[in-house]
Write a protein that holds these residues in place. Structure first.
Motif, short mmCIF file in Angstrom:
data_model
loop_
_atom_site.label_atom_id
_atom_site.label_comp_id
_atom_site.label_asym_id
_atom_site.label_seq_id
_atom_site.Cartn_x
_atom_site.Cartn_y
_atom_site.Cartn_z
N ALA A 1 0.82 -1.21 0.00
CA ALA A 1 0.00 0.00 0.00
C ALA A 1 0.85 1.26 0.00
N LEU A 2 1.90 1.26 0.79
CA LEU A 2 2.72 2.47 0.90
C LEU A 2 3.32 2.88 -0.44
N GLY A 3 3.62 1.93 -1.27
CA GLY A 3 4.19 2.25 -2.58
C GLY A 3 3.17 2.48 -3.68
N LYS A 4 1.94 1.99 -3.50
CA LYS A 4 0.94 2.07 -4.56
C LYS A 4 -0.20 3.05 -4.29
N MET A 5 -0.50 3.29 -3.03
CA MET A 5 -1.66 4.10 -2.68
C MET A 5 -1.39 5.58 -2.93
N GLU A 6 -2.39 6.29 -3.45
CA GLU A 6 -2.27 7.74 -3.56
C GLU A 6 -2.22 8.30 -2.15
N LEU A 7 -1.34 9.24 -1.92
CA LEU A 7 -1.13 9.76 -0.58
C LEU A 7 -2.10 10.88 -0.21
N ILE A 8 -2.77 11.45 -1.20
CA ILE A 8 -3.78 12.46 -0.91
C ILE A 8 -5.12 11.75 -0.70
N ILE A 9 -5.72 12.00 0.45
CA ILE A 9 -7.06 11.50 0.74
C ILE A 9 -7.98 12.70 0.67
N GLN A 10 -8.80 12.73 -0.37
CA GLN A 10 -9.66 13.88 -0.64
C GLN A 10 -10.97 13.75 0.13
N GLY A 11 -11.23 14.73 0.97
CA GLY A 11 -12.46 14.74 1.74
C GLY A 11 -13.44 15.77 1.21
N ILE A 12 -14.45 16.03 2.04
CA ILE A 12 -15.45 17.04 1.71
C ILE A 12 -15.23 18.24 2.62
N ASN A 13 -16.24 19.05 2.85
CA ASN A 13 -16.05 20.31 3.57
C ASN A 13 -15.49 20.10 4.98
N PRO A 14 -14.72 21.07 5.47
CA PRO A 14 -14.03 20.90 6.75
C PRO A 14 -14.94 20.78 7.96
N GLY A 15 -16.19 21.23 7.86
CA GLY A 15 -17.11 21.14 8.99
C GLY A 15 -17.81 19.79 9.11
N ALA A 16 -17.69 18.96 8.10
CA ALA A 16 -18.36 17.65 8.12
C ALA A 16 -17.70 16.73 9.13
N GLY A 17 -18.50 15.95 9.81
CA GLY A 17 -17.96 15.00 10.78
C GLY A 17 -16.95 14.05 10.15
N ILE A 18 -17.25 13.52 8.96
CA ILE A 18 -16.33 12.60 8.30
C ILE A 18 -14.99 13.26 8.04
N SER A 19 -14.97 14.56 7.77
CA SER A 19 -13.71 15.28 7.53
C SER A 19 -12.93 15.43 8.83
N ARG A 20 -13.61 15.80 9.89
CA ARG A 20 -12.92 15.94 11.19
C ARG A 20 -12.36 14.60 11.64
N PHE A 21 -13.16 13.54 11.52
CA PHE A 21 -12.70 12.21 11.94
C PHE A 21 -11.54 11.72 11.08
N SER A 22 -11.63 11.96 9.77
CA SER A 22 -10.58 11.50 8.86
C SER A 22 -9.26 12.22 9.14
N ALA A 23 -9.31 13.53 9.35
CA ALA A 23 -8.09 14.29 9.66
C ALA A 23 -7.46 13.79 10.95
N GLU A 24 -8.29 13.48 11.92
CA GLU A 24 -7.79 12.94 13.20
C GLU A 24 -7.16 11.56 13.00
N MET A 25 -7.75 10.75 12.15
CA MET A 25 -7.20 9.42 11.88
C MET A 25 -5.81 9.51 11.27
N ILE A 26 -5.62 10.46 10.36
CA ILE A 26 -4.32 10.64 9.72
C ILE A 26 -3.24 10.82 10.79
N LYS A 27 -3.55 11.63 11.79
CA LYS A 27 -2.59 11.88 12.87
C LYS A 27 -2.44 10.68 13.79
N ARG A 28 -3.57 10.15 14.26
CA ARG A 28 -3.54 9.12 15.30
C ARG A 28 -2.95 7.79 14.82
N TYR A 29 -3.06 7.51 13.53
CA TYR A 29 -2.47 6.29 12.97
C TYR A 29 -1.06 6.52 12.44
N GLY A 30 -0.57 7.76 12.47
CA GLY A 30 0.75 8.05 11.95
C GLY A 30 0.82 8.05 10.43
#
Length: 162
Positions: A29-58
């Protein structure tokens, strides 16, 4: 109807390679996956949770970036990646028209950062509306269940006709 948030990958990404968010930190995955994860508007719950996941999983340390934007940015990026067979992660929720149009495999998320399943509920905000609708009709409406797959199909139909 239930709303479920998750991250997903196209079904052509082998499950043996990417079944969980943690797999994004390893090859292939590290070599094949696109590194940009495109979300929706910053106020959406899915966006807040996704941004937090990026940090918490490293994932950020591995080069992944969560980018907010419009729904069209998110959907268009995913559809373009699928058309070209690229490996991509998309933040998803149910119901969602992409689930009707494509086979998307939800990634396991061991830390539970995306929360739990939400249930859609009929809400009447004005008392006078309740009186006009009537108790019997409100009871009937409260029993309606359309389900995520059918609602995803309806949304897809509406988008194709627009």
């Amino acid at each position: 109807m239930s709303r479920i948030a998750s991250g997903g990958v196209p079904d052509y990404v082998p499950q043996s390679a990417v079944a969980s968010v943690t797999d994004l930190l390893r090859e292939p995955a590290l070599g094949k996956m696109e590194l940009i994860i495109q979300g929706i508007n910053p106020g959406a719950g899915i966006s807040r949770f996704s941004a937090e996941m990026i940090k918490r999983y490293g994932l950020d340390a591995a080069g992944y970036v969560f980018r907010t934007g419009s729904e069209a940015d998110c959907f268009d990026r995913y559809e373009a990646a699928v058309a070209q067979g690229r490996w991509v992660v998309v933040p998803l929720w149910h119901p969602q028209f992409l689930h009707h149009r494509y086979r998307i495999r939800a990634l396991k998320e061991p830390k539970g950062l995306l929360g739990t399943q939400d249930d859609a509920t009929l809400v009447v905000l004005r008392k006078e509306a309740c009186l006009r609708i009537g108790a019997a009709a409100l009871k009937d409406l409260s029993q309606l269940y359309i389900g995520n797959p059918r609602l995803s199909e309806l949304e897809d139909d509406l988008r194709r006709r627009a």
